[in-house]
Write a protein that holds these residues in place. Structure first.
Motif, PDB file in Angstrom:
ATOM      1  N   SER A  45     -19.979   8.197  26.756  1.00  0.00           N
ATOM      2  CA  SER A  45     -21.270   8.173  27.442  1.00  0.00           C
ATOM      3  C   SER A  45     -21.416   6.868  28.204  1.00  0.00           C
ATOM      4  O   SER A  45     -20.716   5.875  27.934  1.00  0.00           O
ATOM      5  CB  SER A  45     -22.420   8.304  26.439  1.00  0.00           C
ATOM      6  N   TRP A  46     -22.343   6.837  29.164  1.00  0.00           N
ATOM      7  CA  TRP A  46     -22.613   5.595  29.897  1.00  0.00           C
ATOM      8  C   TRP A  46     -23.136   4.503  28.967  1.00  0.00           C
ATOM      9  O   TRP A  46     -22.665   3.354  29.044  1.00  0.00           O
ATOM     10  CB  TRP A  46     -23.585   5.858  31.043  1.00  0.00           C
ATOM     11  N   PRO A  47     -24.064   4.806  28.046  1.00  0.00           N
ATOM     12  CA  PRO A  47     -24.459   3.770  27.092  1.00  0.00           C
ATOM     13  C   PRO A  47     -23.275   3.220  26.299  1.00  0.00           C
ATOM     14  O   PRO A  47     -23.210   2.021  26.022  1.00  0.00           O
ATOM     15  CB  PRO A  47     -25.458   4.500  26.181  1.00  0.00           C
ATOM     16  N   ASN A  48     -22.310   4.072  25.957  1.00  0.00           N
ATOM     17  CA  ASN A  48     -21.142   3.606  25.224  1.00  0.00           C
ATOM     18  C   ASN A  48     -20.287   2.672  26.065  1.00  0.00           C
ATOM     19  O   ASN A  48     -19.751   1.680  25.561  1.00  0.00           O
ATOM     20  CB  ASN A  48     -20.306   4.789  24.738  1.00  0.00           C
ATOM     21  N   ASN A  49     -20.154   2.976  27.369  1.00  0.00           N
ATOM     22  CA  ASN A  49     -19.405   2.076  28.266  1.00  0.00           C
ATOM     23  C   ASN A  49     -20.032   0.685  28.263  1.00  0.00           C
ATOM     24  O   ASN A  49     -19.327  -0.327  28.182  1.00  0.00           O
ATOM     25  CB  ASN A  49     -19.400   2.627  29.688  1.00  0.00           C
ATOM     26  N   LEU A  50     -21.349   0.644  28.339  1.00  0.00           N
ATOM     27  CA  LEU A  50     -22.043  -0.638  28.350  1.00  0.00           C
ATOM     28  C   LEU A  50     -21.893  -1.353  27.008  1.00  0.00           C
ATOM     29  O   LEU A  50     -21.651  -2.568  26.958  1.00  0.00           O
ATOM     30  CB  LEU A  50     -23.527  -0.422  28.657  1.00  0.00           C
ATOM     31  N   TYR A  51     -22.029  -0.604  25.928  1.00  0.00           N
ATOM     32  CA  TYR A  51     -21.968  -1.184  24.584  1.00  0.00           C
ATOM     33  C   TYR A  51     -20.578  -1.739  24.287  1.00  0.00           C
ATOM     34  O   TYR A  51     -20.437  -2.858  23.774  1.00  0.00           O
ATOM     35  CB  TYR A  51     -22.371  -0.123  23.572  1.00  0.00           C
TER      36      TYR A  51
END
Length: 225
Positions: free
Chosen positions: A203-209
């Motif tokens: 997910s995009w949040p996972n990429n950021l995290y």
């Protein structure tokens, strides 16, 4: 549970982050959606959300879409755009990824203002999928408009809209970017730090995290953005 009605502004009005009557549709549901967004979102994300709506309208006008010709459909477009990042706020910080939490809040508000379950679900899908490349673009027109407008505001796909670069400059003069890339990226990461389940794999949040975990002391824009 994120509140969806009867909210007072939590921040003083900011002249660089306040949409006027020419932008917010005149219906009660659109006014309520803007009230929720302006009460919860920091100015940088509120400005971004307004710009996304204006870009989505430009895209819809290009194709003479029902989302600009029909008032009810325009209300759905406005709600999807202005609330697409409301899940990043502390008030809407539930256990699920921010896109889902924001979509739930938007759907609740729409249903409280007489929007049908089917139409509210269209907005729900547009918000949940706005960070999902190659999927949102092919689900339905509303999902595509929101997704493409978000990309345009971040300088992607400018060839999809004639004079897009010039139009972006013109609306940024009214609704300043205010470091949106850092503000939004940090908001998503802060939620994931407290609850990693909000940043599921792929997910995009996972990429950021994941990017944050590699360099938690980075003071600039998250490179995963």
């Amino acid at each position: 549970m994120c509140p969806a009605s009867s909210l007072a502004h939590v921040n003083p009005p900011n002249p660089r982050s306040t949409a006027n009557d020419d932008i917010v549709p005149s219906s009660e549901v659109s006014k309520a959606a803007y009230e929720l967004a302006s009460a919860l979102l920091p100015p940088a994300i509120l400005n971004h959300s307004v710009r996304v709506y204006l870009l989505a309208v430009k895209l819809a006008e290009r194709s003479d879409s029902m989302y600009v010709r029909d008032q009810t459909k325009r209300d759905l477009l406005f709600a999807a755009c202005i609330l697409h990042d409301v899940g990043t706020t502390e008030q809407c910080n539930g256990p699920l990824r921010f896109e889902v939490e924001g979509a739930d809040a938007a759907s609740k508000l729409l249903r409280e203002h007489g929007i049908s379950a089917e139409e509210a679900h269209q907005v729900w899908m547009a918000i949940t999928l706005h960070t999902s490349p190659h999927i949102a673009e092919r689900i339905n027109e509303l999902c595509c408009l929101v997704r493409m407008a978000v990309l345009l505001d971040f300088g992607k796909g400018l060839d999809k809209l004639e004079d897009a670069a010039d139009y972006r400059i013109s609306i940024e003069q009214k609704f300043d970017r205010m470091g949106i890339e850092k503000v939004l990226g940090d908001a998503v990461v802060q939620q994931a730090v407290k609850n990693p389940e909000k940043a599921p794999a792929a997910s995009w949040p996972n990429n950021l995290y994941k990017t944050y975990l590699q360099d938690p002391n980075n003071q600039g824009v998250n490179e995963g953005f």
